[in-house]
Motif scaffolding. Structure first.
Motif, short mmCIF file in Angstrom:
data_model
loop_
_atom_site.label_atom_id
_atom_site.label_comp_id
_atom_site.label_asym_id
_atom_site.label_seq_id
_atom_site.Cartn_x
_atom_site.Cartn_y
_atom_site.Cartn_z
N CYS A 87 -36.34 -33.38 43.20
CA CYS A 87 -36.86 -32.90 44.49
C CYS A 87 -37.84 -31.76 44.23
O CYS A 87 -37.93 -31.25 43.11
CB CYS A 87 -35.73 -32.45 45.41
N ASN A 88 -38.53 -31.34 45.26
CA ASN A 88 -39.52 -30.26 45.11
C ASN A 88 -38.88 -28.91 44.81
O ASN A 88 -39.53 -28.03 44.25
CB ASN A 88 -40.39 -30.16 46.37
N ILE A 92 -39.14 -28.02 41.18
CA ILE A 92 -40.44 -27.50 40.74
C ILE A 92 -40.47 -25.98 40.93
O ILE A 92 -40.82 -25.23 40.02
CB ILE A 92 -41.59 -28.17 41.50
N LYS A 93 -40.10 -25.53 42.12
CA LYS A 93 -40.08 -24.09 42.40
C LYS A 93 -39.12 -23.36 41.47
O LYS A 93 -39.44 -22.31 40.92
CB LYS A 93 -39.71 -23.83 43.86
#
Length: 116
Positions: free
Chosen positions: A28-29, A32-33
């Motif tokens: 999920c995004n 990335i963070k």
């Protein structure tokens, strides 16, 4: 290439991050963070205890109100070693405001009643 295991959710995705901060392996995004934050500005929540005087328990469990920079964790712990609270204490009471001028408070995570 850096390898990380994401801890944002229970999936524990195996992340790979190249020199340009391109992240792969994330489900999920949020992964990335997490990867970019972990490599550029790692932070940690601190859970610990402080001394209590006059309470039914001798230690009060605490937590930081927000994550602190990883390189300052031991400095925060040194400040916590200086703290002694007087019972009674209520859960969510601020025990130490704005520790090390980080904008982060130290907060009680349980009630401590007076020892009568």
């Amino acid at each position: 290439m850096r390898e990380l295991i994401c801890i944002v959710c229970p999936k524990g995705c195996r992340l790979s991050v190249d020199d340009n901060f391109n992240v792969t392996g994330n489900g999920c995004n949020r992964g990335i963070k997490y990867a970019i934050d972990e490599l550029t500005n790692p932070t940690r929540m601190i859970t610990s205890t402080v001394k209590v005087e006059g309470g039914k328990l001798s230690r009060l469990p605490i937590v930081t109100s927000a994550p602190v920079p990883k390189n300052l964790v031991f400095d925060v712990m040194k400040e916590l070693n200086k703290v002694c609270v007087i019972a009674p204490v209520k859960v969510k009471d601020v025990i130490l405001k704005n520790v090390l001028n980080l904008g982060v408070d130290i907060v009680a995570t349980r009630d401590i009643f007076e020892d009568k």
